[in-house]
Design a protein around this motif. Structure first.
Motif, short mmCIF file in Angstrom:
data_model
loop_
_atom_site.label_atom_id
_atom_site.label_comp_id
_atom_site.label_asym_id
_atom_site.label_seq_id
_atom_site.Cartn_x
_atom_site.Cartn_y
_atom_site.Cartn_z
N ASP A 108 16.19 51.56 114.12
CA ASP A 108 17.22 52.04 113.20
C ASP A 108 18.26 50.95 112.94
OD1 ASP A 108 15.99 54.50 113.10
OD2 ASP A 108 17.32 55.45 114.55
N GLU A 109 18.58 50.19 113.98
CA GLU A 109 19.57 49.12 113.82
C GLU A 109 19.05 48.04 112.87
OE1 GLU A 109 22.05 45.88 116.58
OE2 GLU A 109 20.61 47.26 117.50
N ALA A 112 19.24 49.33 109.32
CA ALA A 112 20.62 49.31 108.85
C ALA A 112 21.06 47.88 108.51
CB ALA A 112 21.55 49.90 109.91
N ALA A 192 16.12 54.96 105.57
CA ALA A 192 16.82 55.63 106.67
C ALA A 192 16.11 56.91 107.07
CB ALA A 192 18.27 55.92 106.27
#
Length: 235
Positions: A108-109, A112, A192
């Motif tokens: 997820d990082e 992002a 996302a």
């Protein structure tokens, strides 16, 4: 390690340093398309010997970023309308698979971070007064986080060329089409959500708008009249 192998390793390290320094300068258009390079001056400016500098130029030639011209030296490969079309067409064929791999394998990082890099790279409207940050490398980053070393190795050269042609266009003019930002937002939302169907389709839409803007800029921007859009014949 023997003394001879140590010198060989050091020479290779210097060659790698020269290659990476020159490649990044070309991709960021600090060395503009069509610019002439003298190996002796380059060697001095880099603080490196002539051999690693020549090795770097030869590697850049193999990668499509420079070319030797008899009695003139080395030239940064000019950007042409046809080369831009070919690079983006090739990337369009590989991008959906790359996006699918990122969805499956990236954290997820990382996803992002990719979104932040894309936004800095091509601000677009409503942030059209914000200058693009050509020091970020979002396409190469996307390739690096796909989680497949084979695909990464195969795709990085193409990703580097994609970034170069977009950097060249963005340094001439802003991306003005408001659709670009909407398409990019839709892509980042799909990423996302880890939507493997929607995200590749959304990215292709971003790429299509970006390609159209790039073509508009290259066709009409006043500031590129002094930059070769056709490759000269090598003498």
């Amino acid at each position: 390690m023997t003394e001879g192998s140590g010198r060989q390793t050091q020479a290779q390290s210097m060659s790698d340093k020269a290659f990476e320094t020159l490649r990044d300068a070309i991709v960021r258009c600090e060395l503009a398309p069509g610019a002439w390079i003298k190996a002796s001056e380059l060697s001095e400016s880099l603080g490196l010997g002539r051999t690693p500098t020549m090795q770097a130029l030869q590697r850049l030639e193999a990668a499509g970023f420079t070319r030797p011209v008899k009695r003139k030296g080395w030239q940064v490969t000019p950007v042409t309308l046809q080369s831009v079309h070919d690079i983006l067409e090739a990337f369009e064929m590989t991008a959906p698979g790359l996006v699918a791999l990122i969805i499956r394998n990236a954290s997820d990082e990382q996803v992002a971070t990719l979104g932040e890099m894309l936004t800095k790279w091509v601000p677009g409207r409503p942030a059209s007064e914000v200058k693009p940050d050509v020091t970020v490398a979002p396409i190469r980053y996307a390739v690096q986080i796909c989680g497949n070393p084979v695909i990464t190795g195969m795709s990085l050269p193409l990703a580097t060329h994609v970034e170069r042609v977009f950097n060249f266009g963005m340094l001439q003019d802003h991306f003005m089409d408001p659709v670009y930002v909407r398409r990019r937002s839709a892509f980042l939302e799909a990423m996302a959500a880890r939507d493997e169907k929607r995200a590749p389709e959304a990215f292709l839409k971003v790429l299509h708008v970006g390609a159209a803007e790039l073509n508009r800029i290259l066709q009409s921007a006043q500031s590129i009249r002094s930059v070769p859009l056709r490759i000269e014949h090598v003498s």
